[in-house]
Motif scaffolding. Structure first.
Motif, PDB file in Angstrom:
ATOM      1  N   SER A  48      12.760  58.041  23.833  1.00 16.82           N
ATOM      2  CA  SER A  48      11.332  57.708  23.916  1.00 16.82           C
ATOM      3  C   SER A  48      10.508  58.382  22.824  1.00 16.82           C
ATOM      4  O   SER A  48       9.383  57.973  22.547  1.00 16.82           O
ATOM      5  CB  SER A  48      10.778  58.112  25.286  1.00 16.82           C
ATOM      6  OG  SER A  48      10.926  59.511  25.489  1.00 16.82           O
ATOM      7  N   ALA A  49      11.076  59.425  22.201  1.00 17.74           N
ATOM      8  CA  ALA A  49      10.347  60.162  21.161  1.00 17.74           C
ATOM      9  C   ALA A  49      10.799  59.785  19.763  1.00 17.74           C
ATOM     10  O   ALA A  49      10.462  60.459  18.794  1.00 17.74           O
ATOM     11  CB  ALA A  49      10.540  61.661  21.373  1.00 17.74           C
ATOM     12  N   THR A  50      11.569  58.682  19.643  1.00 21.37           N
ATOM     13  CA  THR A  50      12.107  58.298  18.334  1.00 21.37           C
ATOM     14  C   THR A  50      11.652  56.917  17.889  1.00 21.37           C
ATOM     15  O   THR A  50      12.155  56.404  16.879  1.00 21.37           O
ATOM     16  CB  THR A  50      13.650  58.303  18.367  1.00 21.37           C
ATOM     17  OG1 THR A  50      14.104  57.274  19.277  1.00 21.37           O
ATOM     18  CG2 THR A  50      14.184  59.646  18.808  1.00 21.37           C
ATOM     19  N   LYS A  51      10.723  56.306  18.613  1.00 19.66           N
ATOM     20  CA  LYS A  51      10.310  54.936  18.299  1.00 19.66           C
ATOM     21  C   LYS A  51       9.804  54.831  16.858  1.00 19.66           C
ATOM     22  O   LYS A  51       9.012  55.650  16.398  1.00 19.66           O
ATOM     23  CB  LYS A  51       9.223  54.477  19.264  1.00 19.66           C
ATOM     24  CG  LYS A  51       9.731  54.292  20.700  1.00 19.66           C
ATOM     25  CD  LYS A  51       8.640  53.836  21.639  1.00 19.66           C
ATOM     26  CE  LYS A  51       9.176  53.664  23.049  1.00 19.66           C
ATOM     27  NZ  LYS A  51       8.123  53.254  24.001  1.00 19.66           N
ATOM     28  N   GLY A  52      10.311  53.793  16.156  1.00 15.76           N
ATOM     29  CA  GLY A  52       9.899  53.579  14.776  1.00 15.76           C
ATOM     30  C   GLY A  52      10.708  54.360  13.766  1.00 15.76           C
ATOM     31  O   GLY A  52      10.394  54.322  12.569  1.00 15.76           O
ATOM     32  N   HIS A  53      11.732  55.087  14.217  1.00  8.30           N
ATOM     33  CA  HIS A  53      12.542  55.902  13.314  1.00  8.30           C
ATOM     34  C   HIS A  53      14.015  55.480  13.402  1.00  8.30           C
ATOM     35  O   HIS A  53      14.532  55.249  14.494  1.00  8.30           O
ATOM     36  CB  HIS A  53      12.432  57.390  13.667  1.00  8.30           C
ATOM     37  CG  HIS A  53      11.048  57.936  13.513  1.00  8.30           C
ATOM     38  ND1 HIS A  53      10.582  58.486  12.338  1.00  8.30           N
ATOM     39  CD2 HIS A  53      10.016  58.018  14.397  1.00  8.30           C
ATOM     40  CE1 HIS A  53       9.334  58.889  12.504  1.00  8.30           C
ATOM     41  NE2 HIS A  53       8.965  58.615  13.739  1.00  8.30           N
TER      42      HIS A  53
ATOM     43  N   SER B 150      12.375  68.070  22.149  1.00 10.02           N
ATOM     44  CA  SER B 150      11.789  67.839  20.828  1.00 10.02           C
ATOM     45  C   SER B 150      11.218  66.434  20.749  1.00 10.02           C
ATOM     46  O   SER B 150      11.566  65.560  21.551  1.00 10.02           O
ATOM     47  CB  SER B 150      12.828  68.052  19.732  1.00 10.02           C
ATOM     48  OG  SER B 150      13.874  67.093  19.831  1.00 10.02           O
ATOM     49  N   THR B 151      10.336  66.220  19.777  1.00  8.50           N
ATOM     50  CA  THR B 151       9.733  64.899  19.590  1.00  8.50           C
ATOM     51  C   THR B 151       9.380  64.697  18.125  1.00  8.50           C
ATOM     52  O   THR B 151       9.065  65.651  17.409  1.00  8.50           O
ATOM     53  CB  THR B 151       8.473  64.728  20.459  1.00  8.50           C
ATOM     54  OG1 THR B 151       7.945  63.416  20.263  1.00  8.50           O
ATOM     55  CG2 THR B 151       7.406  65.754  20.104  1.00  8.50           C
ATOM     56  N   LEU B 152       9.442  63.430  17.705  1.00  4.02           N
ATOM     57  CA  LEU B 152       8.986  63.069  16.368  1.00  4.02           C
ATOM     58  C   LEU B 152       7.508  62.699  16.374  1.00  4.02           C
ATOM     59  O   LEU B 152       6.918  62.461  15.326  1.00  4.02           O
ATOM     60  CB  LEU B 152       9.818  61.903  15.827  1.00  4.02           C
ATOM     61  CG  LEU B 152      11.250  62.271  15.415  1.00  4.02           C
ATOM     62  CD1 LEU B 152      12.085  61.014  15.200  1.00  4.02           C
ATOM     63  CD2 LEU B 152      11.245  63.122  14.162  1.00  4.02           C
ATOM     64  N   LYS B 153       6.907  62.653  17.568  1.00  5.77           N
ATOM     65  CA  LYS B 153       5.475  62.383  17.665  1.00  5.77           C
ATOM     66  C   LYS B 153       4.702  63.585  17.130  1.00  5.77           C
ATOM     67  O   LYS B 153       5.160  64.722  17.219  1.00  5.77           O
ATOM     68  CB  LYS B 153       5.077  62.107  19.114  1.00  5.77           C
ATOM     69  CG  LYS B 153       5.687  60.840  19.698  1.00  5.77           C
ATOM     70  CD  LYS B 153       5.248  60.649  21.137  1.00  5.77           C
ATOM     71  CE  LYS B 153       5.846  59.381  21.734  1.00  5.77           C
ATOM     72  NZ  LYS B 153       5.449  59.199  23.145  1.00  5.77           N
ATOM     73  N   LYS B 154       3.519  63.332  16.615  1.00  4.39           N
ATOM     74  CA  LYS B 154       2.678  64.407  16.078  1.00  4.39           C
ATOM     75  C   LYS B 154       1.633  64.805  17.132  1.00  4.39           C
ATOM     76  O   LYS B 154       0.742  64.022  17.464  1.00  4.39           O
ATOM     77  CB  LYS B 154       1.963  63.944  14.802  1.00  4.39           C
ATOM     78  CG  LYS B 154       2.908  63.499  13.681  1.00  4.39           C
ATOM     79  CD  LYS B 154       3.772  64.637  13.183  1.00  4.39           C
ATOM     80  CE  LYS B 154       4.630  64.201  12.000  1.00  4.39           C
ATOM     81  NZ  LYS B 154       5.534  65.263  11.550  1.00  4.39           N
ATOM     82  N   PRO B 155       1.727  66.010  17.681  1.00  2.55           N
ATOM     83  CA  PRO B 155       0.720  66.449  18.655  1.00  2.55           C
ATOM     84  C   PRO B 155      -0.630  66.644  17.993  1.00  2.55           C
ATOM     85  O   PRO B 155      -0.722  66.757  16.762  1.00  2.55           O
ATOM     86  CB  PRO B 155       1.293  67.770  19.167  1.00  2.55           C
ATOM     87  CG  PRO B 155       2.110  68.273  18.022  1.00  2.55           C
ATOM     88  CD  PRO B 155       2.717  67.046  17.387  1.00  2.55           C
ATOM     89  N   LEU B 156      -1.660  66.718  18.808  1.00  2.00           N
ATOM     90  CA  LEU B 156      -3.011  66.864  18.277  1.00  2.00           C
ATOM     91  C   LEU B 156      -3.305  68.287  17.801  1.00  2.00           C
ATOM     92  O   LEU B 156      -4.323  68.507  17.140  1.00  2.00           O
ATOM     93  CB  LEU B 156      -4.032  66.443  19.342  1.00  2.00           C
ATOM     94  CG  LEU B 156      -3.916  64.976  19.790  1.00  2.00           C
ATOM     95  CD1 LEU B 156      -4.911  64.670  20.897  1.00  2.00           C
ATOM     96  CD2 LEU B 156      -4.112  64.032  18.614  1.00  2.00           C
TER      97      LEU B 156
END
Length: 278
Positions: free
Chosen positions: A35-40, A62-68
């Motif tokens: 769920s944290a790899t969408k688009g990669h 871990s996540t590839l999303k960028k937190p605020l």
């Protein structure tokens, strides 16, 4: 060694049905869920920059999303919930950031946005605070000059009426009580200007207009009041500072100066009852 609350450079060690395992240089692993790899597109052996935090079961993830925001930084974040132990704010990840009650220097409300800093608590969990003085930068000499227009967000209020603000997303500033006439709540964004730069780099801010602009605005307010009230108002240059501030959002000094200008132009006249338009 993986650092919670920050970006880490990790190697993809293996793929599993529910995601990927990443490892650091010491062989320690952390899960990167699907769920944290969408688009990669990811392959074993790739090196990825991921953000590390703890999921709802307190496991490192871990996540590839960028937190605020990340640890040591400030974010302008919306409060999702508030309860008797603290609040949770949206940081753009699956799990919201916890703000303990002891880290709330004012009453925060659900659905509102405020400035928060992020830190790692004693249990190695991410948490947030409204006490952000130490998170901000001091403006270096030459960064601003007097009368520069700036954007600011209020992050705390003092009993004497002084407001603490963050200027342009990074610098510490303050607005003294006599430099604003309306109450401004923590979390509010305002447009203001630099009035003074203190020796320690703190910016002295004012919401007041430049003198000529302020006189013009106040003149319009007075004339509008008179026209809407039959050409009379129960205020003159003898009225109390409190009454003038409440009705016209200005100081008694500016009010007297503006009335004086209108009298010289023979637009108004004053008596003990108040002011009348000619």
């Amino acid at each position: 060694m993986m650092i919670v609350g920050e970006y880490n450079q990790l190697k993809v060690s293996k793929k599993v049905e529910f995601g990927y395992y990443l490892e650091d240089d010491f062989g320690d692993e952390v899960l990167l869920p699907n769920s944290a790899t969408k688009g990669h597109e990811i392959k074993v052996g790739d090196r990825l920059e991921v953000f590390i935090y703890r999921d709802s079961k307190d496991r490192l993830i871990s996540t590839l999303k960028k937190p605020l925001l990340t640890v040591g930084k400030i974010g302008y974040l919306e409060v999702v919930t508030q309860n008797n132990i603290g609040a949770f704010v949206n940081i753009g990840l699956e799990r919201d950031l916890f703000i303990p009650l002891r880290e709330q220097s004012f009453n925060i409300k659900e659905g509102k946005k405020y400035l928060f800093g992020m830190y790692v608590d004693k249990t190695d969990r991410l948490a947030g605070t409204t006490r952000i003085d130490s998170y901000m930068e001091i403006a270096e000499e030459g960064t601003y000059k007097s009368s520069d227009e700036i954007s600011a967000i209020v992050y705390d209020t003092c009993e004497n009426g002084t407001l603490n603000v963050m200027v342009d997303g990074k610098y510490r500033g303050l607005i003294l009580a006599n430099e604003h006439f309306e109450y401004i709540h923590p979390g509010e964004e305002i447009q203001a200007r630099v009035k003074i730069i203190y020796e320690d780099g703190t910016l002295g801010i004012t919401t007041r207009k430049k003198r000529l602009d302020e006189r013009e605005i106040l003149t319009d307010k007075i004339l509008k009041y008179l026209k809407e009230n039959g050409g009379f108002m129960p205020f003159n240059d003898k009225s109390s500072s409190e009454d003038i501030k409440k009705e016209f959002n200005t100081s008694k000094n500016y009010f007297k100066m503006t009335l004086g200008g209108l009298m010289k132009q023979k637009i108004i006249t004053q008596d003990k009852e108040g002011t009348r338009i000619l």
